[in-house]
Design a protein around this motif. Structure first.
Motif, mmCIF file in Angstrom:
data_model
loop_
_atom_site.group_PDB
_atom_site.id
_atom_site.type_symbol
_atom_site.label_atom_id
_atom_site.label_comp_id
_atom_site.label_asym_id
_atom_site.label_seq_id
_atom_site.Cartn_x
_atom_site.Cartn_y
_atom_site.Cartn_z
ATOM 1 N N ARG A 67 -10.116 3.674 -6.987
ATOM 2 C CA ARG A 67 -9.326 4.538 -6.105
ATOM 3 C C ARG A 67 -7.865 4.144 -6.240
ATOM 4 O O ARG A 67 -7.556 2.965 -6.411
ATOM 5 N N VAL A 68 -6.980 5.117 -6.118
ATOM 6 C CA VAL A 68 -5.558 4.833 -6.316
ATOM 7 C C VAL A 68 -4.738 5.463 -5.203
ATOM 8 O O VAL A 68 -5.037 6.566 -4.737
ATOM 9 N N GLY A 69 -3.708 4.741 -4.748
ATOM 10 C CA GLY A 69 -2.858 5.225 -3.681
ATOM 11 C C GLY A 69 -1.981 6.399 -4.106
ATOM 12 O O GLY A 69 -1.771 6.643 -5.291
ATOM 13 N N ARG A 70 -1.455 7.106 -3.112
ATOM 14 C CA ARG A 70 -0.554 8.233 -3.353
ATOM 15 C C ARG A 70 0.697 8.053 -2.498
ATOM 16 O O ARG A 70 0.913 8.766 -1.523
ATOM 17 N N PRO A 71 1.525 7.085 -2.849
ATOM 18 C CA PRO A 71 2.707 6.798 -2.027
ATOM 19 C C PRO A 71 3.725 7.922 -2.083
ATOM 20 O O PRO A 71 3.834 8.642 -3.080
ATOM 21 N N GLU A 72 4.497 8.060 -1.009
ATOM 22 C CA GLU A 72 5.560 9.060 -0.928
ATOM 23 C C GLU A 72 6.921 8.443 -1.203
ATOM 24 O O GLU A 72 7.956 9.078 -0.992
ATOM 25 N N GLY A 73 6.929 7.209 -1.677
ATOM 26 C CA GLY A 73 8.180 6.530 -1.996
ATOM 27 C C GLY A 73 7.890 5.101 -2.409
ATOM 28 O O GLY A 73 6.738 4.672 -2.481
ATOM 29 N N GLY A 74 8.949 4.356 -2.692
ATOM 30 C CA GLY A 74 8.795 2.967 -3.103
ATOM 31 C C GLY A 74 8.595 2.843 -4.593
ATOM 32 O O GLY A 74 8.817 3.777 -5.357
ATOM 33 N N GLY A 75 8.116 1.676 -5.027
ATOM 34 C CA GLY A 75 7.966 1.417 -6.451
ATOM 35 C C GLY A 75 6.697 0.679 -6.813
ATOM 36 O O GLY A 75 6.652 -0.005 -7.830
ATOM 37 N N VAL A 76 5.639 0.827 -5.980
ATOM 38 C CA VAL A 76 4.373 0.147 -6.273
ATOM 39 C C VAL A 76 3.207 1.102 -6.081
ATOM 40 O O VAL A 76 3.302 2.107 -5.377
ATOM 41 N N LEU A 77 2.090 0.751 -6.720
ATOM 42 C CA LEU A 77 0.866 1.535 -6.627
ATOM 43 C C LEU A 77 -0.262 0.604 -6.190
ATOM 44 O O LEU A 77 -0.474 -0.460 -6.784
ATOM 45 N N TRP A 78 -0.982 0.992 -5.163
ATOM 46 C CA TRP A 78 -2.081 0.200 -4.594
ATOM 47 C C TRP A 78 -3.392 0.757 -5.125
ATOM 48 O O TRP A 78 -3.707 1.928 -4.924
ATOM 49 N N VAL A 79 -4.138 -0.078 -5.838
ATOM 50 C CA VAL A 79 -5.346 0.365 -6.522
ATOM 51 C C VAL A 79 -6.548 -0.407 -5.986
ATOM 52 O O VAL A 79 -6.539 -1.642 -5.947
ATOM 53 N N GLU A 80 -7.571 0.336 -5.580
ATOM 54 C CA GLU A 80 -8.836 -0.279 -5.177
ATOM 55 C C GLU A 80 -9.773 -0.261 -6.374
ATOM 56 O O GLU A 80 -10.035 0.794 -6.960
ATOM 57 N N LEU A 81 -10.283 -1.417 -6.731
ATOM 58 C CA LEU A 81 -11.134 -1.566 -7.917
ATOM 59 C C LEU A 81 -12.584 -1.235 -7.585
ATOM 60 O O LEU A 81 -12.982 -1.236 -6.409
ATOM 61 N N PRO A 82 -13.402 -0.955 -8.598
ATOM 62 C CA PRO A 82 -14.826 -0.704 -8.343
ATOM 63 C C PRO A 82 -15.486 -1.894 -7.645
ATOM 64 O O PRO A 82 -15.049 -3.037 -7.779
ATOM 65 N N THR A 83 -16.535 -1.634 -6.923
ATOM 66 C CA THR A 83 -17.249 -2.667 -6.172
ATOM 67 C C THR A 83 -17.646 -3.830 -7.077
ATOM 68 O O THR A 83 -18.166 -3.622 -8.179
ATOM 69 N N ASP A 90 0.811 -1.229 0.000
ATOM 70 C CA ASP A 90 0.000 0.000 0.000
ATOM 71 C C ASP A 90 0.837 1.268 0.000
ATOM 72 O O ASP A 90 0.285 2.370 -0.069
ATOM 73 N N GLY A 91 2.173 1.151 0.082
ATOM 74 C CA GLY A 91 3.050 2.315 0.015
ATOM 75 C C GLY A 91 3.005 3.202 1.235
ATOM 76 O O GLY A 91 3.525 4.328 1.219
ATOM 77 N N SER A 92 2.411 2.738 2.333
ATOM 78 C CA SER A 92 2.219 3.592 3.505
ATOM 79 C C SER A 92 3.539 3.879 4.223
ATOM 80 O O SER A 92 4.488 3.095 4.171
ATOM 81 N N LEU A 93 3.568 5.020 4.903
ATOM 82 C CA LEU A 93 4.744 5.467 5.644
ATOM 83 C C LEU A 93 4.338 5.748 7.081
ATOM 84 O O LEU A 93 3.476 6.598 7.353
ATOM 85 N N THR A 94 4.945 5.031 8.029
ATOM 86 C CA THR A 94 4.681 5.235 9.450
ATOM 87 C C THR A 94 5.518 6.403 9.952
ATOM 88 O O THR A 94 6.711 6.492 9.658
ATOM 89 N N SER A 95 4.924 7.300 10.700
ATOM 90 C CA SER A 95 5.623 8.509 11.160
ATOM 91 C C SER A 95 6.720 8.157 12.166
ATOM 92 O O SER A 95 6.699 7.101 12.809
ATOM 93 N N LEU A 131 14.111 4.692 -1.118
ATOM 94 C CA LEU A 131 13.358 5.130 -2.296
ATOM 95 C C LEU A 131 12.323 6.200 -1.950
ATOM 96 O O LEU A 131 11.208 6.203 -2.459
ATOM 97 N N HIS A 132 12.694 7.125 -1.105
ATOM 98 C CA HIS A 132 11.799 8.219 -0.707
ATOM 99 C C HIS A 132 11.736 9.279 -1.801
ATOM 100 O O HIS A 132 12.740 9.600 -2.439
ATOM 101 N N PHE A 133 10.543 9.834 -2.007
ATOM 102 C CA PHE A 133 10.372 10.885 -2.995
ATOM 103 C C PHE A 133 10.669 12.262 -2.405
ATOM 104 O O PHE A 133 10.912 13.214 -3.143
ATOM 105 N N GLY A 134 10.619 12.384 -1.096
ATOM 106 C CA GLY A 134 10.928 13.648 -0.439
ATOM 107 C C GLY A 134 12.429 13.873 -0.325
ATOM 108 O O GLY A 134 13.241 13.089 -0.819
ATOM 109 N N GLN A 135 12.803 14.944 0.365
ATOM 110 C CA GLN A 135 14.207 15.325 0.463
ATOM 111 C C GLN A 135 15.005 14.458 1.430
ATOM 112 O O GLN A 135 16.209 14.279 1.248
#
Length: 474
Positions: free
Chosen positions: A395-411, A257-262, A289-293
């Motif tokens: 629906r589509v994920g918005r990761p801040e790094g990594g190399g995958v995209l998590w997509v939720e399909l229609p019902t 899911d590309g999530s980042l824990t604070s 593989l972070h997209f930020g600085q």
């Protein structure tokens, strides 16, 4: 320098389009305006616009300028993942996982299924030169065994990189493994026994689940929230209900899911586990593989008792085929050493030595900067193309790094059925079902964004969106 500037302009525009600041049909600033604002030549701005047009993000209109394509719509991110049922599970997803792994190395398929960067983004020529030089200078050494713990030069370089990130780990506290998966295998065998309960986040990398299944270990899932990763409150709730013997967590750009824990949550989780002396196995393969600085911190930075066992590799950043991983076992070094020694004695000599020299010569950070930029651009291009070609309800994920995209399909769209239909259409994907022990992600898919954007890739995503639309209509 001009190449860097045009990419900066392209990246800024992509971010504005992805965020919705420049919506569908919006007119882009004129070439001259951007040229003056950015202090670059008009030709540099034109190069950035031409690249966006090539990717299908914008279009030019004679005598009018450049516009965001009208079929580009901003998809909402996936909502908070459904909370798992908090109970032990023995995993059995082997057949489905095997079907996904069958696509590894299959160049006949559009490669959206396996999380791996394209070879075109990796410094294969530089690594080959280093390996060739080592083979010529000391061929006898390269065919012999290294110590169980691995190449000293490589471990020195890993220690130096850890120090730069604020983590104090000596070379003698590191063991080289055959990729991150072997590091995790060593960690699990060192820390848990059949019948134990291990805490994992959901969704999480499917090989974690398979590894636990093979060890006869039960997994207890807590949610991974796409927006903020693992919540310490969920960890505490599980600790209060179950006899947890260990944890496996991926705080930085969790796969899938590309999530980042604070950082605050990381510290709190480490402290929660330390009070109960529960070891934490940390997977950090995507941290670079972070997209930020700045690079995000790791759990191990907050570990004062040696309870965090950090596992990582160069498979997502440098050389997946070299199979170079490592484990920093903390207080469990002796157990990890014994497991490694009785698994395969030691890892391959030449690849370890070559990567050690490559790091020593200071080439890695420059390579990483280019790789991160490419992955960010590719991820954004894929987000926008999914928004244009997948049906409403996606629906589509918005990761801040990594190399995958998590997509939720229609019902109503089942990801496993979609995987088989996509395979017939020449596309590999990973269905969401394999990323949990429970049937909670059957309507999700993971897409690999590690490949340079091409017309073939765009066509593959468009075909995949068409298949989803057929399944919605059918």
């Amino acid at each position: 320098m001009e190449d860097f500037r045009y990419r900066q302009i392209e990246q800024n525009l992509m971010q504005q389009i992805a965020s919705g600041t420049l919506g569908p049909g919006a007119r882009l600033p004129s070439l001259r305006h951007v040229s003056l604002r950015s202090r670059v030549a008009v030709s540099t701005v034109l190069q950035a616009y031409a690249e966006l047009e090539r990717k299908g993000v914008i279009e030019s209109r004679p005598r009018s300028g450049f516009f965001v394509r009208r079929d580009t719509r901003q998809l909402p991110p996936p909502p908070r993942n459904p909370r798992p049922v908090l109970r032990p599970h023995t995993v059995n997803r082997s057949q489905l996982i095997s079907a996904v792994l069958e696509t590894v190395g299959d160049r006949e398929l559009v490669p959206l299924g396996i999380n791996c960067p394209s070879e075109d983004l990796l410094p294969y020529r530089e690594l080959a030169k280093v390996a060739g030089r080592l083979s010529r200078e000391d061929p006898k050494r390269q065919v012999g065994y290294l110590p169980v713990e691995g190449s000293l030069e490589l471990r020195r370089q890993l220690s130096l990189r850890a120090a730069q990130a604020g983590l104090a780990v000596r070379p003698e506290e590191i063991i080289i493994t055959c990729g991150a998966l072997e590091a995790l295998h060593v960690a699990v065998r060192s820390l848990v026994r059949p019948g134990d309960n291990v805490l994992i986040q959901a969704p999480s990398y499917f090989c974690f689940q398979q590894l636990l299944e093979n060890q006869g270990v039960r997994s207890i899932e807590i949610p991974s929230h796409p927006g903020h990763g693992v919540d310490p409150a969920d960890v505490e709730r599980a600790l209060e209900r179950f006899d947890i013997r260990s944890c496996i967590l991926t705080p930085n750009f969790n796969n899938p899911d590309g999530s980042l824990t604070s950082d605050v949550a990381k510290r709190e989780i480490v402290e929660l586990l330390a009070r109960r002396e529960i070891p934490l196995i940390e997977d950090d393969v995507a941290g670079d593989l972070h997209f930020g600085q700045t690079r995000p911190s790791v759990f191990k930075m907050y570990d004062s008792q040696g309870l965090v066992v950090l596992c990582s590799s160069f498979s997502k950043t440098l050389c997946p085929g070299y199979r170079i991983g490592w484990i920093m076992p903390g207080r469990f070094y002796r157990e990890a050493y014994e497991v490694k020694a009785t698994t395969n004695v030691c890892s391959a000599t030449l690849t370890q030595e070559a990567v050690g020299v490559y790091l020593r010569e200071g080439r890695y950070d420059r390579h990483l900067r280019g790789l991160r930029r490419a992955l960010q651009e590719q991820t954004q291009s894929m987000q926008l193309h999914v928004s244009r070609t997948f049906p409403e309800g996606t629906r589509v994920g918005r990761p801040e790094g990594g190399g995958v995209l998590w997509v939720e399909l229609p019902t109503g769209v089942d990801s496993v059925e979609l995987m088989y239909r996509a395979r017939e259409a020449g596309i590999s994907i990973a269905p969401g079902t394999i990323f949990s022990t429970q049937d909670r992600f059957s309507g999700h898919v993971r897409l690999n964004s590690g490949n340079p954007w091409t017309s073939e890739l765009a066509a593959g995503i468009e075909r995949l969106g068409g298949l989803v639309a057929e399944m919605v209509g059918g």
